[in-house]
Design an enzyme around this catalytic site. Structure first.
Site, PDB file in Angstrom:
ATOM      1  N   GLY A   8      20.522  10.155  -1.445  1.00  0.00           N
ATOM      2  CA  GLY A   8      19.389  10.340  -0.550  1.00  0.00           C
ATOM      3  C   GLY A   8      19.694   9.791   0.827  1.00  0.00           C
ATOM      4  N   ALA A   9      19.372  10.585   1.858  1.00  0.00           N
ATOM      5  CA  ALA A   9      19.630  10.169   3.243  1.00  0.00           C
ATOM      6  C   ALA A   9      18.350  10.230   4.060  1.00  0.00           C
ATOM      7  CB  ALA A   9      20.707  11.048   3.867  1.00  0.00           C
ATOM      8  N   GLY A  10      17.250   9.786   3.449  1.00  0.00           N
ATOM      9  CA  GLY A  10      15.977   9.717   4.146  1.00  0.00           C
ATOM     10  C   GLY A  10      15.679   8.302   4.578  1.00  0.00           C
ATOM     11  N   GLY A  12      14.498   5.738   2.927  1.00  0.00           N
ATOM     12  CA  GLY A  12      15.022   4.732   2.012  1.00  0.00           C
ATOM     13  C   GLY A  12      16.539   4.720   1.949  1.00  0.00           C
ATOM     14  N   ALA A  78      23.206  15.734  -4.991  1.00  0.00           N
ATOM     15  CA  ALA A  78      23.515  15.451  -6.390  1.00  0.00           C
ATOM     16  C   ALA A  78      22.871  16.499  -7.282  1.00  0.00           C
ATOM     17  CB  ALA A  78      23.011  14.061  -6.761  1.00  0.00           C
ATOM     18  N   CYS A 160       0.379  11.439  -1.516  1.00  0.00           N
ATOM     19  CA  CYS A 160       0.646  11.256  -0.093  1.00  0.00           C
ATOM     20  C   CYS A 160      -0.464  11.955   0.694  1.00  0.00           C
ATOM     21  CB  CYS A 160       2.013  11.838   0.253  1.00  0.00           C
ATOM     22  SG  CYS A 160       2.582  11.483   1.921  1.00  0.00           S
ATOM     23  N   GLY A 321       6.108   3.546   4.261  1.00  0.00           N
ATOM     24  CA  GLY A 321       7.360   3.117   4.878  1.00  0.00           C
ATOM     25  C   GLY A 321       7.569   1.624   4.822  1.00  0.00           C
ATOM     26  N   CYS A 354      -0.252   1.459   7.213  1.00  0.00           N
ATOM     27  CA  CYS A 354      -0.130   2.839   7.673  1.00  0.00           C
ATOM     28  C   CYS A 354      -0.714   3.002   9.069  1.00  0.00           C
ATOM     29  CB  CYS A 354      -0.875   3.789   6.726  1.00  0.00           C
ATOM     30  SG  CYS A 354      -0.432   3.627   4.990  1.00  0.00           S
ATOM     31  N   LYS A 389       1.924   4.645  17.179  1.00  0.00           N
ATOM     32  CA  LYS A 389       2.756   5.514  16.340  1.00  0.00           C
ATOM     33  C   LYS A 389       3.811   6.235  17.161  1.00  0.00           C
ATOM     34  CE  LYS A 389       2.867   8.682  12.534  1.00  0.00           C
ATOM     35  NZ  LYS A 389       2.190   9.176  11.333  1.00  0.00           N
TER      36      LYS A 389
END
Length: 431
Positions: A8-10, A12, A78, A160, A321, A354, A389
């Protein structure tokens, strides 16, 4: 030398890569497995969907950013994880061996659970990914030529809700600026038991705050809603009572619709016994470590968190986040401890913080901890949230470009709302 592989490359995955590499140094290898080369700043996707941002504004070449810090990047996602053999199979046929694995894939978007939902094989838009948000923008441009009814919201099982509220209010703001709002009836559809529940059981007076905003913007709503089916230009919705019984059904016409779907775990891990729950989310202990495979850690939307409370129509608990950054810091410390031969002691602080943009205003929500009862429950609105934001987007993109390991959410978001340090009984000071 140990090999740490991050899937994962987001938000996280990139944060984990930088923090783990900084903690372990040159003596150990870190490899990130991404789906494509681009990192996307997901919180900005509602702006992309309305054309307030271009994809290039919220994306960074992940391989280049990671490479500057001696972190390898593989741009084939993956396809399967084999924990008993400590290996990850990639879609292009290659495989990676690991000593420690971090699963930070984000979710699979379960559009298929509702007939007609989604931007690919269905009739609704999404802002869950930047490509989806880009498609939503193209559809919105067509909509502006012949405006009509709009349906925005979240599907049953969604976890979400913030982007759905944001998108509805950003859309309202944009239409008012274009002098088209009077031609667009809007309905907000959500499985939440009440407006402002957000999968958190409410935060402060989030119910009153968001209901007021929707009323002022002439946005009608249906809560305890289950989307049964979507047809071209028509959404079929069942509205339920508190016991889950159908109160009435609605056939909602639309020219444009954006719906956040429910999530599941991704296909690469979804069928691995002992690793995931029935929905495919990764099981973890308080140290972000899988109980069955202790060399596997996880962070982000892909982890298994039970709902905050039972609701008549299923809702999930969000992973914000701020929480994700805390998870990453904990798993980094615990991987280092495992390599050093010391016990894992680090635990994430699962707090929800948030910033929700409303186009011309915004709302900030703080829940510490996320699951009630809480030490802090707080909700405020104002133009300053919108500005915060916008500033935070710049800070976070700078972090990913530079490889900075500082906790951006804690440093900038908490500062913006008046919390410098989290202590028992601390309340935000800024109004």
């Amino acid at each position: 030398m140990c090999d740490v592989v991050i899937i994962g490359a987001g938000l996280g995955g990139m944060s984990a890569a930088y923090e783990i590499k900084a903690a372990l140094g040159a003596a150990h290898r870190v490899t990130v497995v991404g789906e494509g080369r681009q990192f996307s700043f997901t919180p900005s996707n509602p702006w992309v969907g309305i054309g307030w941002r271009q994809p290039a504004d919220v994306q960074i070449d992940a391989a280049s950013a990671l490479g500057r810090h001696d972190i390898a990047f593989v741009d084939s996602p993956a396809s399967a994880v084999h924990p008993a053999e400590n290996r990850v199979l990639l879609q292009d046929g290659r495989e990676l061996k690991y000593d420690y694995l971090v699963i930070a894939t984000g979710p699979r978007l379960a559009f298929d659970e509702i007939p007609g939902l989604g931007p690919l094989d269905g009739y609704t838009q999404s802002v869950c990914t930047t490509p989806h948000a880009t498609t939503a923008w193209h559809a919105y441009q067509d909509f502006l030529k012949a405006p009509g009814p709009v349906v925005i919201g979240a599907a049953q099982g969604a976890s979400c809700f913030g982007p759905a509220y944001e998108f509805a209010m950003i859309l309202d703001t944009d239409l008012r600026r274009r002098k088209l709002r009077d031609r667009v009836p809007m309905t907000f559809v959500t499985p939440e038991p009440y407006i402002g529940h957000m999968g958190l059981g409410g935060v402060g007076d989030s119910k009153g705050l968001l209901e007021k905003e929707l009323r002022q913007r002439h946005i009608k709503w249906i809560t305890n809603a289950r989307i049964d089916q979507v047809e071209p230009g028509l959404m079929h919705v069942s509205e339920h009572d508190t016991r889950g019984q159908v109160l009435q059904t609605h056939a909602l016409p639309f020219v444009y619709s954006m719906v956040i779907p429910a999530f599941t775990g991704v296909a690469a891990v979804r069928s691995v016994e002992g690793l995931v729950n029935p929905r495919g989310f990764v099981l973890i202990d308080k140290h972000q470590r899988n109980p069955a495979f202790p060399n596997i850690f996880s962070a982000g939307v892909c982890v298994a968190i039970p709902p905050v409370e039972a609701t008549a129509v299923p809702t999930g608990a969000p992973k914000t986040g701020f929480m994700i950054e805390s998870m990453v810091s904990a798993l980094t410390a615990n991987i280092k401890a495992a390599i050093d031969g010391t016990p894992a002691i680090a635990e994430a602080t699962w707090n929800a913080v948030c910033l929700a943009d409303m186009g011309d205003s915004g709302a900030a929500f703080v829940a510490i901890p996320q699951i009630p009862p809480r030490n802090v429950t707080w909700a405020k609105e104002g133009k300053w949230v919108h500005l915060a934001k916008v500033a935070f987007e710049k800070y976070y993109m700078r972090k990913i470009r530079s490889g900075n390991t500082e906790p951006v959410y804690e440093k900038y978001v908490m500062k913006a709302i008046g919390i410098e340090r989290l202590k028992p009984g601390t309340q935000p000071g800024r109004q």
